[in-house]
Design a protein around this motif. Structure first.
Motif, short mmCIF file in Angstrom:
data_model
loop_
_atom_site.label_atom_id
_atom_site.label_comp_id
_atom_site.label_asym_id
_atom_site.label_seq_id
_atom_site.Cartn_x
_atom_site.Cartn_y
_atom_site.Cartn_z
N VAL A 100 0.83 -1.20 0.00
CA VAL A 100 0.00 0.00 0.00
C VAL A 100 0.87 1.25 0.00
CG1 VAL A 100 -1.95 -1.10 1.14
CG2 VAL A 100 -0.22 0.01 2.52
N SER A 101 0.34 2.29 -0.63
CA SER A 101 0.95 3.61 -0.54
C SER A 101 -0.19 4.60 -0.31
CB SER A 101 1.73 3.96 -1.81
OG SER A 101 0.84 4.11 -2.89
N TYR A 102 0.09 5.64 0.39
CA TYR A 102 -0.94 6.60 0.77
C TYR A 102 -0.76 7.86 -0.06
CZ TYR A 102 -1.40 3.40 4.64
OH TYR A 102 -1.57 2.27 5.39
N ARG A 103 -1.88 8.37 -0.59
CA ARG A 103 -1.87 9.58 -1.40
C ARG A 103 -2.84 10.58 -0.78
NH1 ARG A 103 2.60 8.94 -3.81
NH2 ARG A 103 2.70 7.12 -5.13
N PRO A 104 -2.43 11.85 -0.66
CA PRO A 104 -3.33 12.85 -0.10
C PRO A 104 -4.54 13.08 -1.01
CG PRO A 104 -1.22 13.83 -0.70
CD PRO A 104 -1.13 12.37 -0.97
N ASN A 105 -5.66 13.39 -0.41
CA ASN A 105 -6.87 13.69 -1.17
C ASN A 105 -7.35 15.08 -0.78
OD1 ASN A 105 -7.93 13.28 1.36
ND2 ASN A 105 -8.93 11.36 0.86
N PRO A 127 -1.71 16.23 8.79
CA PRO A 127 -2.61 15.46 7.92
C PRO A 127 -1.86 14.70 6.82
CG PRO A 127 -3.39 17.72 8.14
CD PRO A 127 -2.07 17.64 8.82
N TYR A 128 -0.70 15.19 6.43
CA TYR A 128 0.09 14.51 5.39
C TYR A 128 0.91 13.36 5.97
CZ TYR A 128 -1.27 18.53 2.66
OH TYR A 128 -2.02 19.50 2.01
N CYS A 129 0.98 13.25 7.27
CA CYS A 129 1.72 12.16 7.93
C CYS A 129 0.79 11.08 8.46
CB CYS A 129 2.55 12.71 9.08
SG CYS A 129 3.79 13.90 8.58
N ILE A 130 -0.48 11.37 8.61
CA ILE A 130 -1.43 10.41 9.17
C ILE A 130 -2.12 9.68 8.02
CG2 ILE A 130 -3.51 10.16 10.58
CD1 ILE A 130 -2.64 12.73 12.03
N SER A 131 -2.02 8.35 8.00
CA SER A 131 -2.55 7.58 6.88
C SER A 131 -4.08 7.59 6.83
CB SER A 131 -2.05 6.14 6.95
OG SER A 131 -2.50 5.53 8.14
N SER A 132 -4.75 7.81 7.95
CA SER A 132 -6.21 7.81 7.95
C SER A 132 -6.80 9.06 7.30
CB SER A 132 -6.75 7.67 9.37
OG SER A 132 -6.38 8.78 10.14
N CYS A 133 -5.96 10.03 6.95
CA CYS A 133 -6.43 11.24 6.26
C CYS A 133 -6.21 11.14 4.76
CB CYS A 133 -5.68 12.47 6.78
SG CYS A 133 -6.05 12.84 8.50
N MET A 134 -5.67 10.02 4.27
CA MET A 134 -5.33 9.91 2.86
C MET A 134 -5.95 8.66 2.24
SD MET A 134 -1.37 11.12 2.84
CE MET A 134 -0.73 10.21 4.22
N ASN A 135 -6.03 8.64 0.89
CA ASN A 135 -6.49 7.46 0.16
C ASN A 135 -5.40 6.40 0.17
OD1 ASN A 135 -8.88 8.70 -0.46
ND2 ASN A 135 -8.21 9.38 -2.48
N MET A 142 4.19 -8.80 -5.76
CA MET A 142 5.17 -9.52 -6.58
C MET A 142 5.55 -8.72 -7.83
SD MET A 142 5.75 -12.32 -5.04
CE MET A 142 5.73 -14.02 -5.50
N CYS A 143 4.55 -8.32 -8.63
CA CYS A 143 4.86 -7.67 -9.90
C CYS A 143 4.69 -6.15 -9.85
CB CYS A 143 3.99 -8.25 -11.02
SG CYS A 143 2.22 -7.91 -10.83
N ASP A 144 4.23 -5.62 -8.73
CA ASP A 144 4.11 -4.18 -8.49
C ASP A 144 3.12 -3.48 -9.42
OD1 ASP A 144 4.95 -2.32 -6.60
OD2 ASP A 144 6.28 -1.34 -8.05
N HIS A 145 2.11 -4.19 -9.95
CA HIS A 145 1.06 -3.57 -10.74
C HIS A 145 0.04 -2.92 -9.82
CE1 HIS A 145 2.24 -5.65 -14.47
NE2 HIS A 145 1.51 -4.72 -15.06
N TYR A 146 -0.56 -1.83 -10.30
CA TYR A 146 -1.62 -1.14 -9.56
C TYR A 146 -2.86 -2.02 -9.57
CZ TYR A 146 -5.37 2.15 -8.64
OH TYR A 146 -6.48 2.77 -8.13
N LEU A 147 -3.48 -2.25 -8.40
CA LEU A 147 -4.67 -3.09 -8.29
C LEU A 147 -5.93 -2.31 -7.99
CD1 LEU A 147 -3.17 -6.05 -6.25
CD2 LEU A 147 -3.50 -5.89 -8.72
N GLY A 148 -5.86 -1.29 -7.16
CA GLY A 148 -7.05 -0.52 -6.84
C GLY A 148 -6.79 0.48 -5.75
N THR A 149 -7.81 1.28 -5.43
CA THR A 149 -7.69 2.34 -4.44
C THR A 149 -8.83 2.24 -3.45
OG1 THR A 149 -6.65 3.82 -6.03
CG2 THR A 149 -7.62 4.84 -4.11
N TYR A 150 -8.52 2.45 -2.20
CA TYR A 150 -9.53 2.60 -1.16
C TYR A 150 -9.69 4.09 -0.92
CZ TYR A 150 -11.75 2.63 3.39
OH TYR A 150 -12.61 2.86 4.44
N LEU A 151 -10.91 4.60 -1.20
CA LEU A 151 -11.15 6.03 -1.07
C LEU A 151 -11.68 6.33 0.32
CD1 LEU A 151 -12.92 6.64 -4.49
CD2 LEU A 151 -10.55 7.14 -3.89
#
Length: 153
Positions: A100-105, A127-135, A142-151
């Protein structure tokens, strides 16, 4: 070495009487009716009552449409959550835990803006350090392909 199985059957087969044998043949010849086709089964729901078996006869007539046909596409919600999950990757077909990686929304930026308005400049980065504030973006482990996002909502 002694054989495990006997050479002759242990019991003599029972001879069926003429009436019983004929009834058995008739039962085997008259097989149950074939199940309904998919269109017949989905046209109208079968209605049965209680424990008694009821036979429902349905007549299927083809639907005639005169206007434009509409296609409805149902998109299920994201199966991914805020935490890494064990999935089978659709690209490499391996069972793996997602990375997982976290992106600001927009919510992250709004919280930072409110902190600025209240003159809490030292807390603007929180807010940029807390994962519960970001998507949360999920990638295959294994192959590092993008699978989906939790909004986040």
């Amino acid at each position: 070495m002694e054989p495990v199985y006997p050479k002759a059957p242990l019991e003599e087969p029972k001879a069926l009487t003429g009436q019983v044998q004929e009834a058995e043949q008739q039962r085997l010849l008259h097989a149950p009716p074939a199940p309904p086709s998919y269109d017949q089964a989905t046209a109208t729901p079968a209605q049965t009552t209680g424990g008694a078996t009821a036979t429902v006869t349905t007549t299927v007539t083809p639907a005639v449409t005169t206007g434009a046909q509409h296609t409805v596409i149902v998109v299920p919600g994201s199966p991914y959550g805020p935490e890494p999950q064990d999935v089978q990757c659709p690209y490499c077909h391996n069972y793996t835990r997602t990375r997982v990686s976290y992106r600001p929304n927009s919510r992250t930026h709004l919280i930072a803006l409110l902190l600025c308005l209240f003159q809490l400049y030292c807390c603007v980065c929180l807010p940029y350090c807390i994962s519960s504030c970001m998507n949360t973006n999920h990638y295959c482990g294994m192959c590092d392909h993008y699978l989906g996002t939790y909004l986040r909502k």
